[in-house]
Design an enzyme around this catalytic site. Structure first.
Site, PDB file in Angstrom:
ATOM      1  N   GLN A 105      45.896  35.052  33.720  1.00 35.02           N
ATOM      2  CA  GLN A 105      44.864  36.043  34.062  1.00 35.02           C
ATOM      3  C   GLN A 105      45.225  37.453  33.597  1.00 35.02           C
ATOM      4  OE1 GLN A 105      44.838  34.426  38.270  1.00 35.02           O
ATOM      5  NE2 GLN A 105      42.727  35.116  38.113  1.00 35.02           N
ATOM      6  N   GLY A 142      46.427  35.088  45.142  1.00 29.94           N
ATOM      7  CA  GLY A 142      47.202  34.456  44.074  1.00 29.94           C
ATOM      8  C   GLY A 142      46.871  35.101  42.742  1.00 29.94           C
ATOM      9  N   CYS A 185      37.775  33.979  42.717  1.00 28.23           N
ATOM     10  CA  CYS A 185      38.722  34.152  41.602  1.00 28.23           C
ATOM     11  C   CYS A 185      38.678  35.604  41.155  1.00 28.23           C
ATOM     12  CB  CYS A 185      38.336  33.225  40.443  1.00 28.23           C
ATOM     13  SG  CYS A 185      39.464  33.328  39.037  1.00 28.23           S
ATOM     14  N   LEU A 186      39.840  36.203  40.982  1.00 26.63           N
ATOM     15  CA  LEU A 186      39.889  37.605  40.537  1.00 26.63           C
ATOM     16  C   LEU A 186      39.347  37.746  39.119  1.00 26.63           C
ATOM     17  CD1 LEU A 186      43.399  38.573  41.986  1.00 26.63           C
ATOM     18  CD2 LEU A 186      41.148  39.055  42.974  1.00 26.63           C
ATOM     19  N   HIS A 195      44.466  25.981  42.429  1.00 26.34           N
ATOM     20  CA  HIS A 195      43.646  26.937  41.671  1.00 26.34           C
ATOM     21  C   HIS A 195      44.500  27.643  40.604  1.00 26.34           C
ATOM     22  CE1 HIS A 195      40.409  30.203  41.618  1.00 26.34           C
ATOM     23  NE2 HIS A 195      41.433  30.827  41.049  1.00 26.34           N
ATOM     24  N   GLU A 196      45.698  28.104  41.006  1.00 25.83           N
ATOM     25  CA  GLU A 196      46.551  28.859  40.064  1.00 25.83           C
ATOM     26  C   GLU A 196      47.114  27.940  38.971  1.00 25.83           C
ATOM     27  OE1 GLU A 196      46.186  31.873  40.278  1.00 25.83           O
ATOM     28  OE2 GLU A 196      45.504  32.017  42.342  1.00 25.83           O
ATOM     29  N   HIS A 219      44.674  27.587  36.297  1.00 19.42           N
ATOM     30  CA  HIS A 219      44.665  28.729  35.364  1.00 19.42           C
ATOM     31  C   HIS A 219      45.681  28.508  34.244  1.00 19.42           C
ATOM     32  CE1 HIS A 219      41.845  31.666  36.870  1.00 19.42           C
ATOM     33  NE2 HIS A 219      42.386  31.725  38.067  1.00 19.42           N
TER      34      HIS A 219
END
Ligand code: K1U
Ligand code: ZN
Length: 169
Positions: free
Chosen positions: A51, A46, A92-93, A134-135, A138
Site C-alpha cells: 500500500q 493494519g 481499506c486505507l 486482509h493484509e 495485499h
C-alpha cells in the site's frame, strides 16, 4: 520517521505481488517505523508494504483499543486456517470510505519473522484474524473489493476515479 503516501484503488501498483524480504536490516526497520506511523496517522488497524508502494512481504497491524500493541509480520506464511468462515465488515486505507462484507476464515495460524528477524507463530481469531487475511491479500496484489460483485467493484472504481479527478482540480 516519515508519513508515507498510501496508494489508492484502482492504482494498478496495488496488484503487484510482493517479494520476500531478504534481510531484516536497518532499511527494513526504518520502513517498519514509517509504516507504523502512517497506519496510526490514518487511523487504520493494519497496513501492508504494497500500500506504500514497497513490494516486499511486510505488514504492520495494531488491533488494540489503546493503539499501543504493534505487530510486525515479515515474510508471513499461512500455516493453518479454520474450517469455519464468517462474513466480516471490512474497510481499506487504499479504498477510503468504502466498507463491505468479505467471507474470511474465523481463525488462522501464521508464521513470520519479527522486526529483529526472529521467527514467530501467531494464532489469531476475531478482528486480528480478519486483519491478517486482509493484509496478506495485499501482499498478493489483492484488494478486498475484488471479493465483491463486478457491479459493486465497478461502482467503487468509478467513485474513486471521480474523487481523484476532483482532488486534482
Ligand atoms: O489494509 C488496510 O487498508 C487497513 C485496513 C485493515 C482492515 C480493516 C477492517 C477489516 C480488515 C482489515 C483498515 O484499517 S481500514 C480502517 C479501519 O480502521 C477499520 C475499518 C473497519 C473495521 C475496523 C477498522
Ligand atoms: Zn487494505
Amino acid at each position: 520517521m516519515a508519513l508515507l503516501p498510501i496508494l489508492c484503488f484502482p492504482d494498478p501498483k496495488l496488484h503487484t505481488v510482493a517479494k520476500p524480504v531478504l534481510e531484516v536490516d536497518e532499511r527494513i526497520r526504518a520502513l517498519i517505523a514509517d509504516m507504523l506511523q502512517t497506519m496510526y496517522d490514518a487511523k487504520g488497524i493494519g497496513l501492508a508494504a504494497t500500500q506504500v508502494d514497497v513490494h516486499e512481504r511486510l505488514i504492520v497491524i495494531d488491533v488494540s483499543e489503546e493503539r499501543d500493541d504493534p505487530l510486525v509480520l515479515i515474510n508471513p506464511q499461512m500455516v493453518w486456517t479454520s474450517d469455519e468462515t464468517h462474513l466480516n465488515e471490512e474497510g481499506c486505507l487504499s479504498v477510503p470510505g468504502i466498507y463491505d462484507g468479505v467471507e474470511r476464515f474465523d481463525a488462522v495460524t501464521v508464521s513470520a519473522l519479527n522486526s529483529e528477524g526472529k521467527s514467530l507463530v501467531i494464532e489469531a481469531e476475531d478482528l486480528l484474524s480478519v486483519c491478517i487475511q486482509h493484509e496478506m491479500d495485499h501482499l498478493m496484489g489483492k484488494v478486498f473489493v475484488e471479493y465483491l460483485s463486478p457491479l459493486k467493484r465497478d461502482r467503487i472504481k468509478k467513485k474513486m476515479l471521480k474523487a481523484l479527478r476532483e482532488e486534482q482540480r
